[in-house]
Design an enzyme around this catalytic site. Structure first.
Site, PDB file in Angstrom:
ATOM      1  N   PHE A 166       0.849  -1.199   0.000  1.00  0.00           N
ATOM      2  CA  PHE A 166       0.000   0.000   0.000  1.00  0.00           C
ATOM      3  C   PHE A 166       0.881   1.244   0.000  1.00  0.00           C
ATOM      4  O   PHE A 166       0.624   2.205   0.711  1.00  0.00           O
ATOM      5  CB  PHE A 166      -0.934  -0.020   1.214  1.00  0.00           C
ATOM      6  CG  PHE A 166      -1.843  -1.225   1.236  1.00  0.00           C
ATOM      7  CD1 PHE A 166      -2.968  -1.293   0.426  1.00  0.00           C
ATOM      8  CD2 PHE A 166      -1.547  -2.319   2.041  1.00  0.00           C
ATOM      9  CE1 PHE A 166      -3.779  -2.420   0.420  1.00  0.00           C
ATOM     10  CE2 PHE A 166      -2.361  -3.453   2.048  1.00  0.00           C
ATOM     11  CZ  PHE A 166      -3.482  -3.495   1.231  1.00  0.00           C
TER      12      PHE A 166
ATOM     13  N   ARG B 198       2.533   4.589  -1.230  1.00  0.00           N
ATOM     14  CA  ARG B 198       2.256   5.715  -2.126  1.00  0.00           C
ATOM     15  C   ARG B 198       3.568   6.269  -2.624  1.00  0.00           C
ATOM     16  O   ARG B 198       4.516   6.436  -1.846  1.00  0.00           O
ATOM     17  CB  ARG B 198       1.531   6.837  -1.376  1.00  0.00           C
ATOM     18  CG  ARG B 198       0.073   6.558  -1.114  1.00  0.00           C
ATOM     19  CD  ARG B 198      -0.444   7.501  -0.068  1.00  0.00           C
ATOM     20  NE  ARG B 198       0.342   7.393   1.162  1.00  0.00           N
ATOM     21  CZ  ARG B 198       0.248   8.224   2.195  1.00  0.00           C
ATOM     22  NH1 ARG B 198      -0.572   9.232   2.148  1.00  0.00           N
ATOM     23  NH2 ARG B 198       0.985   8.047   3.270  1.00  0.00           N
TER      24      ARG B 198
ATOM     25  N   GLY C 247     -10.225  17.572  -8.087  1.00  0.00           N
ATOM     26  CA  GLY C 247      -9.173  18.008  -9.001  1.00  0.00           C
ATOM     27  C   GLY C 247      -9.416  17.530 -10.418  1.00  0.00           C
ATOM     28  O   GLY C 247     -10.574  17.301 -10.817  1.00  0.00           O
TER      29      GLY C 247
ATOM     30  N   CYS D 123      -1.222   3.035 -10.449  1.00  0.00           N
ATOM     31  CA  CYS D 123      -2.051   2.079  -9.702  1.00  0.00           C
ATOM     32  C   CYS D 123      -3.551   2.256  -9.898  1.00  0.00           C
ATOM     33  O   CYS D 123      -4.216   1.342 -10.389  1.00  0.00           O
ATOM     34  CB  CYS D 123      -1.711   2.152  -8.219  1.00  0.00           C
ATOM     35  SG  CYS D 123      -0.038   1.613  -7.884  1.00  0.00           S
TER      36      CYS D 123
ATOM     37  N   LYS E 199      -5.181   1.548 -13.393  1.00  0.00           N
ATOM     38  CA  LYS E 199      -4.951   0.154 -13.777  1.00  0.00           C
ATOM     39  C   LYS E 199      -5.724  -0.807 -12.854  1.00  0.00           C
ATOM     40  O   LYS E 199      -6.346  -1.764 -13.322  1.00  0.00           O
ATOM     41  CB  LYS E 199      -3.432  -0.101 -13.670  1.00  0.00           C
ATOM     42  CG  LYS E 199      -2.993  -1.539 -13.737  1.00  0.00           C
ATOM     43  CD  LYS E 199      -1.479  -1.642 -13.729  1.00  0.00           C
ATOM     44  CE  LYS E 199      -0.868  -1.774 -12.368  1.00  0.00           C
ATOM     45  NZ  LYS E 199      -0.865  -3.059 -11.725  1.00  0.00           N
TER      46      LYS E 199
HETATM   47  C1  UDX Z   1      -1.864   4.539  -4.605  1.00  0.00           C
HETATM   48  C2  UDX Z   1      -2.345   4.076  -3.220  1.00  0.00           C
HETATM   49  O1  UDX Z   1      -2.566   5.229  -2.388  1.00  0.00           O
HETATM   50  C3  UDX Z   1      -1.340   3.123  -2.586  1.00  0.00           C
HETATM   51  O2  UDX Z   1      -1.837   2.641  -1.352  1.00  0.00           O
HETATM   52  C4  UDX Z   1      -1.146   1.960  -3.572  1.00  0.00           C
HETATM   53  O3  UDX Z   1      -0.308   1.009  -3.080  1.00  0.00           O
HETATM   54  C5  UDX Z   1      -0.631   2.482  -4.885  1.00  0.00           C
HETATM   55  O4  UDX Z   1      -1.584   3.411  -5.420  1.00  0.00           O
HETATM   56  P1  UDX Z   1      -0.140   6.336  -5.539  1.00  0.00           P
HETATM   57  O5  UDX Z   1      -0.543   5.878  -6.897  1.00  0.00           O
HETATM   58  O6  UDX Z   1       1.298   6.525  -5.240  1.00  0.00           O
HETATM   59  O7  UDX Z   1      -0.694   5.328  -4.430  1.00  0.00           O
HETATM   60  O8  UDX Z   1      -0.844   7.754  -5.311  1.00  0.00           O
HETATM   61  P2  UDX Z   1      -1.962   8.383  -4.372  1.00  0.00           P
HETATM   62  O9  UDX Z   1      -1.347   9.297  -3.404  1.00  0.00           O
HETATM   63  O10 UDX Z   1      -2.886   7.376  -3.829  1.00  0.00           O
HETATM   64  O11 UDX Z   1      -2.751   9.291  -5.461  1.00  0.00           O
HETATM   65  C6  UDX Z   1      -3.308   8.705  -6.633  1.00  0.00           C
HETATM   66  C7  UDX Z   1      -3.949   9.740  -7.502  1.00  0.00           C
HETATM   67  O12 UDX Z   1      -5.121  10.270  -6.906  1.00  0.00           O
HETATM   68  C8  UDX Z   1      -3.072  10.969  -7.814  1.00  0.00           C
HETATM   69  O13 UDX Z   1      -3.217  11.297  -9.182  1.00  0.00           O
HETATM   70  C9  UDX Z   1      -3.628  12.058  -6.936  1.00  0.00           C
HETATM   71  O14 UDX Z   1      -3.422  13.340  -7.462  1.00  0.00           O
HETATM   72  C10 UDX Z   1      -5.108  11.688  -6.927  1.00  0.00           C
HETATM   73  N1  UDX Z   1      -5.817  12.171  -5.738  1.00  0.00           N
HETATM   74  C11 UDX Z   1      -5.511  11.687  -4.512  1.00  0.00           C
HETATM   75  C12 UDX Z   1      -6.848  13.106  -5.872  1.00  0.00           C
HETATM   76  O15 UDX Z   1      -7.158  13.557  -6.979  1.00  0.00           O
HETATM   77  N2  UDX Z   1      -7.523  13.501  -4.747  1.00  0.00           N
HETATM   78  C13 UDX Z   1      -7.221  13.035  -3.515  1.00  0.00           C
HETATM   79  O16 UDX Z   1      -7.891  13.449  -2.539  1.00  0.00           O
HETATM   80  C14 UDX Z   1      -6.186  12.090  -3.380  1.00  0.00           C
END
Ligand code: UDX
Length: 431
Positions: free
Chosen positions: A152, A154, A253, A260, A263
């Site tokens: 998990f 990020r 946004g 992740c 996909k």
């Molecule tokens: C995610 C999961 O959080 C992580 O637990 C998993 O193992 C892998 O996928 P990550 O892809 O690194 O991690 O990014 P994350 O911080 O979760 O953000 C994903 C996307 O959502 C980003 O594009 C971010 O900008 C967007 N996002 C996130 C939003 O638009 N709004 C939010 O409130 C949170």
């Protein structure tokens, strides 16, 4: 413990390094010789804050080594983590051919008991296939177990996420495998959820899909806010204070991106359909996410009138801050659409420039900072909420732009302040 991590991509490298930091003897193996060479000469194939220092420290202490001799690495450890890629195929399902290949290599080379742990994100029932593959190819009677242990992490905070997880999920079908996995994670003193392999596989897909659903939910709300005169940030705060909902992942946004969420949501839709339950809710999550980009394009046209020939400054290209990852980044998608419509783009990202160059080529101007992008621009687009974009000299920006227009895809800026400075401003869901 002696651990072998197969696959030195993002997950494998972070997992292997962190396990070494916890005192284990770790071999990171990858058949990509170039990558191993880079790592052995102190280089880093990915950008992740703090990772390069941690790798160096553990290499020096002799707890972490890199090799492209995968068969030997299988032999040298008792626990083997599979961390290879599972990219999406055209129909949205996960391509599991790398998992099959690794399972075969393990089967052909194991000479004693091995615990084989799936760390890659995989659809439910992959564990069964790993077991079958190993049983079919193994050369002697060596015993083995399979476990599922989803990550998990990020991007941008992967080390902290590994070391201080909300929970560790372990999927096992035997007591022996369960005991090894518990022992491995014991130093983290984290909450541990133990279930069967299929349960753990579903936990991973369900977690990411739920988080993606939260984002699409608030993005849908942002559209209602925008049309009625409410502010989505206040609405998110108001609903998020209910602890059952929580404020996390409620930032509206231009949509979620990365390697992740897009996909995994697709793969979960696919596997659900395959087992006879079409997951309509997740299809809508995807649709809302795509819609956010369409709406952003409309917003740009609404502020600029015609897009063709307009000079546009793009701030941020990575799919989120603190990473150079541009996979499924909304910024890259929108940049491509603007170019197709004839806009002239000047782009800047604190770390994702090199990767963006490979994607956008010479169709855009690459700049050294936000000010260079803003020179003679008709409009600024804030695409990724990097810290360094929070404080900019707006008077200077206004002085060098052709038209003072800011379109904020992440609601980073204070509309009142920008309007007072003479900018025309649009955010997301800020009625
Ligand atoms: C995610 C999961 O959080 C992580 O637990 C998993 O193992 C892998 O996928 P990550 O892809 O690194 O991690 O990014 P994350 O911080 O979760 O953000 C994903 C996307 O959502 C980003 O594009 C971010 O900008 C967007 N996002 C996130 C939003 O638009 N709004 C939010 O409130 C949170």
């Amino acid at each position: 413990m002696k651990l072998t991590i197969i696959g030195t991509g993002y997950v494998g490298l972070v997992t292997g390094t962190c396990f070494a930091e916890l005192g284990n003897e770790v071999i990171c193996a990858d058949n990509d010789e170039g990558k191993i060479k880079t790592l052995n000469s102190g280089g880093m194939p990915i950008y992740e804050p703090g990772l390069s220092e941690l790798v160096e420290n553990n290499r020096r202490k002799g707890r972490l080594r890199f090799t492209h001799d995968v068969p030997q690495a299988v032999n040298d450890s008792d626990v083997i983590f599979i961390c290879v890629g599972t990219p999406p195929r055209n129909d949205g399902s996960a391509d599991l051919s790398a998992i099959e290949k690794v399972s075969k290599v393990i089967a052909l080379n194991m000479k004693s008991y091995k615990l084989i742990v799936e760390k890659s994100t995989v659809p439910v029932e992959t564990g069964e296939w790993v077991k079958t593959t190993i049983n079919n190819y193994k050369k002697n009677g060596s015993d083995f177990d399979v476990a599922s242990n989803p990550e998990f992490l990020r991007e941008g905070s992967a080390i902290a996420d590994f070391m201080n997880p909300d929970r560790v999920v372990i999927g096992v079908d035997t007591e022996k495998a369960g005991n090894i996995m518990r022992e491995l994670y014991e130093p983290l003193r984290s909450k541990i959820v133990v279930t069967n392999i299929k349960g753990a596989e579903i936990i991973k897909h369900a977690s990411n899909s739920f988080l993606a659903t939260k984002i699409s939910f608030i993005n849908a709300i942002s559209n209602i806010c925008e049309r009625t005169g409410a502010d989505v940030a206040a609405v998110a705060e108001g609903i998020g204070m209910d602890r059952r909902i929580s404020t996390h992942f409620l930032k509206a946004g231009i949509g979620f991106g990365g390697s992740c969420f897009p996909k995994d949501v697709k793969a979960f839709i696919h596997i659900s359909e395959k087992v006879g339950y079409p997951f309509g809710l997740l299809k809508e999550v995807e649709k809302i996410n795509e819609g956010q980009k369409d709406l952003f394009m409309k917003k740009i046209a609404g502020m600029l009138w015609n897009i063709a020939g307009k000079h546009i400054a793009v701030w941020g290209l990575a799919f989120k801050p603190d990473t150079d990852d541009i996979r499924s980044a909304p910024a890259i998608d929108i940049a491509g659409r603007l170019l197709d419509e004839g806009a002239v783009l000047a782009v800047y990202d604190p770390v994702a420039m090199e990767k963006s160059r490979a994607e956008l080529g010479d169709r855009v101007k690459y700049c050294g900072d936000v000010y260079e992008t803003a020179k003679d621009a008709d409009c600024v687009l804030l695409m990724t909420e990097w810290n360094e974009f929070k404080e900019v000299d707006w008077l200077k920006i206004k002085g060098i732009m052709k038209q003072p227009i800011v379109i904020d895809g992440r609601n980073l800026y204070d509309p009142v302040k920008l309007k007072a400075l003479g900018f025309r401003y649009a955010g997301i869901g800020r009625g």
